[in-house]
Write a protein that holds these residues in place. Sequence first.
Motif, PDB file in Angstrom:
ATOM      1  N   ARG A 121       0.828  -1.209   0.000  1.00 52.03           N
ATOM      2  CA  ARG A 121       0.000   0.000   0.000  1.00 52.03           C
ATOM      3  C   ARG A 121       0.866   1.263   0.000  1.00 52.03           C
ATOM      4  NH1 ARG A 121      -5.191  -1.522   3.720  1.00 52.03           N
ATOM      5  NH2 ARG A 121      -5.605  -3.498   2.691  1.00 52.03           N
ATOM      6  N   VAL A 122       1.946   1.242   0.755  1.00 54.30           N
ATOM      7  CA  VAL A 122       2.876   2.382   0.738  1.00 54.30           C
ATOM      8  C   VAL A 122       3.502   2.501  -0.636  1.00 54.30           C
ATOM      9  CG1 VAL A 122       5.070   3.238   1.660  1.00 54.30           C
ATOM     10  CG2 VAL A 122       3.323   2.382   3.215  1.00 54.30           C
ATOM     11  N   SER A 123       3.803   1.382  -1.256  1.00 55.46           N
ATOM     12  CA  SER A 123       4.363   1.396  -2.606  1.00 55.46           C
ATOM     13  C   SER A 123       3.378   2.029  -3.593  1.00 55.46           C
ATOM     14  CB  SER A 123       4.702  -0.028  -3.034  1.00 55.46           C
ATOM     15  OG  SER A 123       5.206  -0.041  -4.331  1.00 55.46           O
ATOM     16  N   THR A 160      -3.288  15.968  -0.484  1.00 50.47           N
ATOM     17  CA  THR A 160      -3.795  15.899   0.883  1.00 50.47           C
ATOM     18  C   THR A 160      -3.583  14.480   1.386  1.00 50.47           C
ATOM     19  OG1 THR A 160      -6.035  15.262   0.244  1.00 50.47           O
ATOM     20  CG2 THR A 160      -5.580  17.629   0.408  1.00 50.47           C
ATOM     21  N   MET A 161      -3.347  14.356   2.672  1.00 47.52           N
ATOM     22  CA  MET A 161      -3.157  13.030   3.254  1.00 47.52           C
ATOM     23  C   MET A 161      -4.403  12.175   3.089  1.00 47.52           C
ATOM     24  SD  MET A 161      -0.232  12.157   4.279  1.00 47.52           S
ATOM     25  CE  MET A 161      -0.709  10.715   5.176  1.00 47.52           C
ATOM     26  N   ALA A 181      -4.293   4.721  -1.347  1.00 52.07           N
ATOM     27  CA  ALA A 181      -3.513   3.587  -0.856  1.00 52.07           C
ATOM     28  C   ALA A 181      -4.379   2.548  -0.140  1.00 52.07           C
ATOM     29  CB  ALA A 181      -2.421   4.082   0.083  1.00 52.07           C
ATOM     30  N   GLY A 182      -5.587   2.925   0.246  1.00 51.36           N
ATOM     31  CA  GLY A 182      -6.464   2.001   0.952  1.00 51.36           C
ATOM     32  C   GLY A 182      -6.128   1.880   2.428  1.00 51.36           C
ATOM     33  N   MET A 183      -5.696   2.993   3.028  1.00 59.35           N
ATOM     34  CA  MET A 183      -5.333   3.016   4.443  1.00 59.35           C
ATOM     35  C   MET A 183      -5.921   4.265   5.081  1.00 59.35           C
ATOM     36  SD  MET A 183      -1.277   2.082   4.165  1.00 59.35           S
ATOM     37  CE  MET A 183      -1.024   1.478   5.829  1.00 59.35           C
ATOM     38  N   HIS A 238       0.622   7.502   7.137  1.00 60.83           N
ATOM     39  CA  HIS A 238       1.723   8.368   7.564  1.00 60.83           C
ATOM     40  C   HIS A 238       2.771   7.573   8.335  1.00 60.83           C
ATOM     41  CE1 HIS A 238       3.865  11.540   9.749  1.00 60.83           C
ATOM     42  NE2 HIS A 238       3.521  12.326   8.751  1.00 60.83           N
ATOM     43  N   ALA A 239       2.323   6.742   9.272  1.00 59.11           N
ATOM     44  CA  ALA A 239       3.257   5.964  10.091  1.00 59.11           C
ATOM     45  C   ALA A 239       4.040   4.958   9.256  1.00 59.11           C
ATOM     46  CB  ALA A 239       2.502   5.251  11.204  1.00 59.11           C
ATOM     47  N   TYR A 240       3.352   4.188   8.402  1.00 60.71           N
ATOM     48  CA  TYR A 240       4.036   3.189   7.577  1.00 60.71           C
ATOM     49  C   TYR A 240       4.932   3.857   6.534  1.00 60.71           C
ATOM     50  CZ  TYR A 240       1.579  -0.834   9.464  1.00 60.71           C
ATOM     51  OH  TYR A 240       1.131  -1.819  10.290  1.00 60.71           O
TER      52      TYR A 240
END
Length: 109
Positions: free
Chosen positions: A51-53, A68-69, A76-78, A84-86
């Motif tokens: 997801r980060v990728s 925007t976050m 990303a589906g999170m 932000h943390a990952y």
Amino acid sequence: MPSPACWPCSRRRPTSLSWRRWSSGKSYRLLTGSTAALMQYIASQDSSLARVSRAIGWIKSHYREPLTMEALAEHAGMSPSSLHAYFKSVTRLSPLHYRAQLRLQKPAG
């Protein structure tokens, strides 16, 4: 080629054929041994790393657009806080700082 420290029980430089045999055995053990579940999780589409990728890919292709976050997290589906943390654990930068670095590295135009 591996460094001598990681080449098992050998002082001579490995040939490419011997290196392939040694590394393919290591790959097989990684995929079938005690780390198999971890390797499958990392490679899966639903892992946090995947997801980060996806978020990194989106930032790279849309780095000139406003970000925007919430929108990035949805892509990303999170959740925004999880992303932000990952993201920071993978890149050592927040998503916004990552985009700022990318903007500085890309040529204008």
